[in-house]
Motif scaffolding. Structure first.
Motif, PDB file in Angstrom:
ATOM      1  N   ILE A   1       0.810  -1.068   0.170  1.00 54.13           N
ATOM      2  CA  ILE A   1       0.016  -0.079   0.132  1.00 54.13           C
ATOM      3  C   ILE A   1       0.989   1.285   0.023  1.00 54.13           C
ATOM      4  O   ILE A   1       0.604   2.220  -0.588  1.00 54.13           O
ATOM      5  CB  ILE A   1      -0.733   0.066   1.257  1.00 54.13           C
ATOM      6  CG1 ILE A   1      -1.989  -1.191   1.119  1.00 54.13           C
ATOM      7  CG2 ILE A   1      -1.723   1.439   1.464  1.00 54.13           C
ATOM      8  CD1 ILE A   1      -2.730  -1.428   2.144  1.00 54.13           C
ATOM      9  N   ARG A   2       2.005   1.137   0.710  1.00 59.54           N
ATOM     10  CA  ARG A   2       2.799   2.561   0.784  1.00 59.54           C
ATOM     11  C   ARG A   2       3.594   2.766  -0.507  1.00 59.54           C
ATOM     12  O   ARG A   2       3.816   3.545  -0.760  1.00 59.54           O
ATOM     13  CB  ARG A   2       3.919   2.255   1.865  1.00 59.54           C
ATOM     14  CG  ARG A   2       3.205   2.553   3.386  1.00 59.54           C
ATOM     15  CD  ARG A   2       4.419   2.296   4.340  1.00 59.54           C
ATOM     16  NE  ARG A   2       4.553   1.058   4.759  1.00 59.54           N
ATOM     17  CZ  ARG A   2       5.732   0.456   5.343  1.00 59.54           C
ATOM     18  NH1 ARG A   2       6.737   1.561   5.435  1.00 59.54           N
ATOM     19  NH2 ARG A   2       6.057  -0.644   5.629  1.00 59.54           N
ATOM     20  N   THR A   3       3.878   1.400  -1.066  1.00 59.06           N
ATOM     21  CA  THR A   3       4.575   1.470  -2.517  1.00 59.06           C
ATOM     22  C   THR A   3       3.408   1.996  -3.599  1.00 59.06           C
ATOM     23  O   THR A   3       3.914   3.123  -4.360  1.00 59.06           O
ATOM     24  CB  THR A   3       5.082   0.265  -2.928  1.00 59.06           C
ATOM     25  OG1 THR A   3       5.865  -0.230  -1.839  1.00 59.06           O
ATOM     26  CG2 THR A   3       6.081   0.211  -4.027  1.00 59.06           C
ATOM     27  N   MET A   4       2.482   1.290  -3.539  1.00 60.45           N
ATOM     28  CA  MET A   4       1.192   1.864  -4.518  1.00 60.45           C
ATOM     29  C   MET A   4       0.698   3.134  -4.664  1.00 60.45           C
ATOM     30  O   MET A   4       0.557   3.667  -5.458  1.00 60.45           O
ATOM     31  CB  MET A   4       0.268   0.715  -4.672  1.00 60.45           C
ATOM     32  CG  MET A   4      -0.561   1.126  -3.499  1.00 60.45           C
ATOM     33  SD  MET A   4      -2.273   0.517  -3.890  1.00 60.45           S
ATOM     34  CE  MET A   4      -3.226   1.045  -2.655  1.00 60.45           C
ATOM     35  N   SER A   5       0.779   3.850  -3.417  1.00 59.27           N
ATOM     36  CA  SER A   5       0.169   5.139  -3.155  1.00 59.27           C
ATOM     37  C   SER A   5       0.937   6.286  -4.037  1.00 59.27           C
ATOM     38  O   SER A   5       0.620   7.139  -4.011  1.00 59.27           O
ATOM     39  CB  SER A   5       0.085   5.273  -1.586  1.00 59.27           C
ATOM     40  OG  SER A   5      -0.655   6.507  -1.450  1.00 59.27           O
ATOM     41  N   TRP A   6       2.267   5.783  -4.285  1.00 65.17           N
ATOM     42  CA  TRP A   6       3.138   6.885  -4.752  1.00 65.17           C
ATOM     43  C   TRP A   6       2.620   7.039  -6.445  1.00 65.17           C
ATOM     44  O   TRP A   6       2.670   8.211  -6.651  1.00 65.17           O
ATOM     45  CB  TRP A   6       4.538   6.436  -4.958  1.00 65.17           C
ATOM     46  CG  TRP A   6       5.443   6.574  -3.816  1.00 65.17           C
ATOM     47  CD1 TRP A   6       5.929   5.818  -2.995  1.00 65.17           C
ATOM     48  CD2 TRP A   6       5.772   8.024  -3.266  1.00 65.17           C
ATOM     49  NE1 TRP A   6       6.545   6.351  -2.016  1.00 65.17           N
ATOM     50  CE2 TRP A   6       6.293   7.606  -1.868  1.00 65.17           C
ATOM     51  CE3 TRP A   6       5.344   9.284  -3.663  1.00 65.17           C
ATOM     52  CZ2 TRP A   6       6.865   8.710  -1.165  1.00 65.17           C
ATOM     53  CZ3 TRP A   6       6.060  10.386  -2.854  1.00 65.17           C
ATOM     54  CH2 TRP A   6       6.522  10.260  -1.584  1.00 65.17           C
TER      55      TRP A   6
ATOM     56  N   LEU B   1       9.531  -5.032  -5.309  1.00 63.39           N
ATOM     57  CA  LEU B   1       8.228  -4.623  -5.199  1.00 63.39           C
ATOM     58  C   LEU B   1       8.400  -3.192  -5.961  1.00 63.39           C
ATOM     59  O   LEU B   1       7.630  -2.686  -6.719  1.00 63.39           O
ATOM     60  CB  LEU B   1       7.611  -4.745  -3.858  1.00 63.39           C
ATOM     61  CG  LEU B   1       6.061  -4.538  -3.778  1.00 63.39           C
ATOM     62  CD1 LEU B   1       5.774  -5.837  -4.946  1.00 63.39           C
ATOM     63  CD2 LEU B   1       5.396  -4.494  -2.933  1.00 63.39           C
ATOM     64  N   PRO B   2       9.284  -2.200  -5.209  1.00 68.37           N
ATOM     65  CA  PRO B   2       9.233  -0.943  -5.762  1.00 68.37           C
ATOM     66  C   PRO B   2       9.754  -0.675  -7.350  1.00 68.37           C
ATOM     67  O   PRO B   2       8.805  -0.044  -8.044  1.00 68.37           O
ATOM     68  CB  PRO B   2      10.159   0.037  -4.894  1.00 68.37           C
ATOM     69  CG  PRO B   2      10.334  -0.645  -3.647  1.00 68.37           C
ATOM     70  CD  PRO B   2      10.008  -2.176  -4.017  1.00 68.37           C
ATOM     71  N   PRO B   3      10.544  -1.423  -7.635  1.00 72.84           N
ATOM     72  CA  PRO B   3      10.877  -1.421  -9.107  1.00 72.84           C
ATOM     73  C   PRO B   3       9.850  -2.044 -10.151  1.00 72.84           C
ATOM     74  O   PRO B   3       9.529  -1.456 -11.141  1.00 72.84           O
ATOM     75  CB  PRO B   3      12.239  -2.296  -9.302  1.00 72.84           C
ATOM     76  CG  PRO B   3      12.614  -2.261  -8.213  1.00 72.84           C
ATOM     77  CD  PRO B   3      11.687  -2.351  -7.095  1.00 72.84           C
ATOM     78  N   MET B   4       8.971  -3.010  -9.492  1.00 75.89           N
ATOM     79  CA  MET B   4       7.822  -3.431 -10.317  1.00 75.89           C
ATOM     80  C   MET B   4       6.892  -2.785 -10.502  1.00 75.89           C
ATOM     81  O   MET B   4       6.262  -2.554 -11.467  1.00 75.89           O
ATOM     82  CB  MET B   4       7.726  -5.015  -9.618  1.00 75.89           C
ATOM     83  CG  MET B   4       7.107  -5.930 -10.356  1.00 75.89           C
ATOM     84  SD  MET B   4       6.678  -7.207  -9.176  1.00 75.89           S
ATOM     85  CE  MET B   4       6.782  -8.685 -10.121  1.00 75.89           C
ATOM     86  N   ILE B   5       6.404  -1.818  -9.336  1.00 75.89           N
ATOM     87  CA  ILE B   5       5.317  -1.096  -9.348  1.00 75.89           C
ATOM     88  C   ILE B   5       5.388   0.272  -9.536  1.00 75.89           C
ATOM     89  O   ILE B   5       4.737   1.019 -10.647  1.00 75.89           O
ATOM     90  CB  ILE B   5       4.556  -1.156  -8.028  1.00 75.89           C
ATOM     91  CG1 ILE B   5       4.004  -2.665  -7.712  1.00 75.89           C
ATOM     92  CG2 ILE B   5       3.660  -0.032  -7.740  1.00 75.89           C
ATOM     93  CD1 ILE B   5       3.460  -2.536  -6.473  1.00 75.89           C
ATOM     94  N   LEU B   6       6.787   0.859  -9.283  1.00 77.73           N
ATOM     95  CA  LEU B   6       7.138   2.117  -9.826  1.00 77.73           C
ATOM     96  C   LEU B   6       8.211   2.573 -10.919  1.00 77.73           C
ATOM     97  O   LEU B   6       8.333   3.653 -11.069  1.00 77.73           O
ATOM     98  CB  LEU B   6       7.539   3.036  -8.428  1.00 77.73           C
ATOM     99  CG  LEU B   6       6.459   2.939  -7.212  1.00 77.73           C
ATOM    100  CD1 LEU B   6       7.125   3.491  -5.880  1.00 77.73           C
ATOM    101  CD2 LEU B   6       5.304   3.795  -7.597  1.00 77.73           C
TER     102      LEU B   6
END
Lengths: 264, 288
Positions: free
Chosen positions: B116-121, B224-229
């Motif tokens: 959630i913290r990642t996707m909210s960016w 996760l961060p590279p994958m989503i953002l």
């Protein structure tokens, strides 16, 4: 005195900015969950509960919630139980190889989660077993055990051995001593350990993504698969429910335990 | 003392078997699998050859991802220290009656799911996200600025994940400092700043370095961060493992990359433990 110095004001300001950074994304998820429109993010076009209602009618999300809750509870139960037993051994006994074993049990913290995920899945593949709910439970036990050990050991180290010895002198057997003396004194640590392992299990995504199957999805895995399309108010609503759940549970537990200990 | 030699072992048995069967054996399997071959049909063939490792170092493609991971991990470590030290110090020195609430603030981010913290960016940096919406509204820009899917947005996601760990480590080591040392320094004529520089800062360094190691290990192990953002060129080593194992089901190669990552981290953690001792990290995590 210090509170009025310009340096302290700067420190305060800096802290506020860092927290703005940390909390804006969290607050935004909750706010946007009430956004009635279907596409895009901002601006808000009023306030509506439609996405929450939609979630409540989505059976795959309800299933994911059930899975996550059961998984978290089982993980907490197993890893707290075996964690307490191990902590008792470390604090109350001297034996050869104590430090080595302690390091070994704490090692999962230092192993990247992605490797943990692959390793366990590979092992399962070698045994020719299909992915199952049991895999998630045992995997999460390994993920959470080190934290339980750390928390319980810290607390157990603070309990004086005298109480236990007094109980034994008064004729209690080891099991009675544990039940009547050690366990009540340990209870806050047990609760903290259980709660912590529950939240880790409930929130975990990195390793869980390897272990979950289509039949055994958890909420974070569900969010991940929904993100494939794009972010939507529905995901934000699901995120908001998760946030409220995982933040409220520890707060409530802390409040209750404080109230409980005061009444005693 | 009584000879109850078997007792601690009985208590330890469940934990030891859990870690042995679910961690140590599986990791050994990764090592074994990394020498295996992959048939064109997709089946794994037992073998002992270094082809998977040779493939990794054959051209610049994979080593470049490894180097990028290391660079991003170093960047995260430095930014986390810069961003995390002052708030931790604030919480330590604060005499406010809200101090209990402040301490809760350190723990709070841990309770919100990483995804959630990642996707909210995306909510914040997306084309119709918070920043673009605000800038459009005040008329500073005419069209949204693309901010997502580059290394910067990946770094933002990582910081969101890592900063709480760093702050907790620093805070715990600050809290462990005997405050009378500070008073002594002040009595002997140190200014607030001198007392900080000569007493507090050096004594808090174990916490800072423990935080650095933890942040480094966590960065190296997340995809996760590279994958989503992130964009197509922002993959880190963990993404590579994920893609090989989940995407193309190339277990031997995925295992070899895992072994490379694991050995690299082992060298770093071993060196750290040799010179600084690893216990500080465990001490900080005990703070809950």
């Amino acid at each position: 005195m210090k509170s009025f110095s310009p340096g302290w004001t700067l420190i305060k300001l800096y802290t506020i900015l860092v927290y703005l950074f940390l909390f804006t994304p969290i607050v935004v998820v909750i706010v946007l969950a009430f956004n009635p429109k279907q596409f895009g993010i901002f601006p808000m076009e009023g306030v509506s509960l439609r996405w929450f209602i939609k979630l409540a009618h989505n059976s795959s999300i309800i299933d994911a919630f059930k899975n996550s809750l059961i998984l978290g509870a089982l993980t907490a139960l197993v890893s707290t139980t075996i964690g307490i037993l191990a902590s008792l051994a470390f604090i109350r006994f001297e034996f050869p190889g104590k430090n080595t074993i302690n390091t070994m049990l704490l090692a999962p913290i230092m192993i990247p989660e992605v490797v943990l995920g692959v390793a366990l899945l590979l092992f399962l593949r070698f045994l020719q077993m299909p992915k199952s709910f049991a895999l998630l439970v045992v995997g999460h036990v390994v993920l959470t055990l080190p934290y339980v050990l750390l928390i319980v050991q810290a607390r157990l180290g603070g309990i004086r051995k005298d109480y236990e010895e007094a109980a034994k002198c008064l004729g209690a057997n080891p099991f009675q001593t544990f039940r009547e003396v050690t366990f009540p004194l340990l209870l806050p640590a047990v609760l903290a350990g259980a709660l912590f392992s529950f939240t880790i299990s409930f929130d975990d995504i990195t390793a869980t993504l390897f272990w979950a199957s289509a039949q055994n999805q958890t909420v974070p895995v569900k969010i991940f698969s929904m993100l494939r399309n794009s972010i939507s108010p529905e995901i934000n609503a699901l995120g908001a429910v998760m946030i409220v759940l995982t933040v409220a549970t520890p707060l409530l537990a802390g409040y209750l335990s404080r109230k409980f200990s005061k009444e005693k | 003392m009584k000879s109850v030699k078997w007792k601690p072992w009985a208590l330890l048995a469940p934990s030891i078997s859990a870690v042995f069967f679910l961690l140590i054996i599986p990791v050994c399997f990764i090592v074994v699998y990394s020498f295996w071959l992959r048939a064109p049909s997709g089946a794994d063939i037992p073998a002992f050859q270094f082809g998977n490792y040779a493939k990794f170092f054959a051209d610049f493609f994979y080593p470049e991802i490894l180097l990028r991971t290391l660079r991003i991990a170093f960047e995260s470590v430095i930014i986390c220290v810069v961003m995390g030290y002052i708030p931790a110090y604030f919480f330590y020195r604060s005499e406010s009656r809200f101090k209990q609430v402040f301490l809760l603030l350190i723990m709070l981010p841990f309770w919100v799911s990483f995804i959630i913290r990642t996707m909210s960016w995306i909510n914040i940096m997306g084309d119709s996200g918070l920043i673009n919406h605000f800038l459009l509204k005040i008329g500073l820009i005419q069209a949204p600025i693309p901010m997502l899917y580059n290394e910067f947005s990946v770094l933002m996601g990582l910081l969101m994940y890592l900063l709480p760990f760093m702050m907790l480590n620093i805070y715990v080591s600050l809290e462990g400092i005997d405050k009378s040392l500070l008073e002594a320094a002040r009595c002997m004529g140190c200014t607030e700043w001198q007392a900080f520089r000569e007493v507090t800062l050096p004594l808090s360094l174990p916490g800072v370095s423990a935080g650095c190691l933890l942040v480094f290990v966590l960065t190296a192990g997340t995809y996760l961060p590279p994958m989503i953002l992130g964009g197509p060129g922002d993959d880190m080593i963990a993404n590579l493992i994920y893609k090989r194992v989940v995407g193309t089901l190339d277990w031997p190669f995925g295992s070899a990359i895992s072994v490379i990552l694991l050995s690299l981290l082992f060298v770093i953690v071993w060196t750290y433990n040799r010179y600084l001792g690893i216990n500080q990290i465990f001490k900080s995590l005990q703070g809950k």
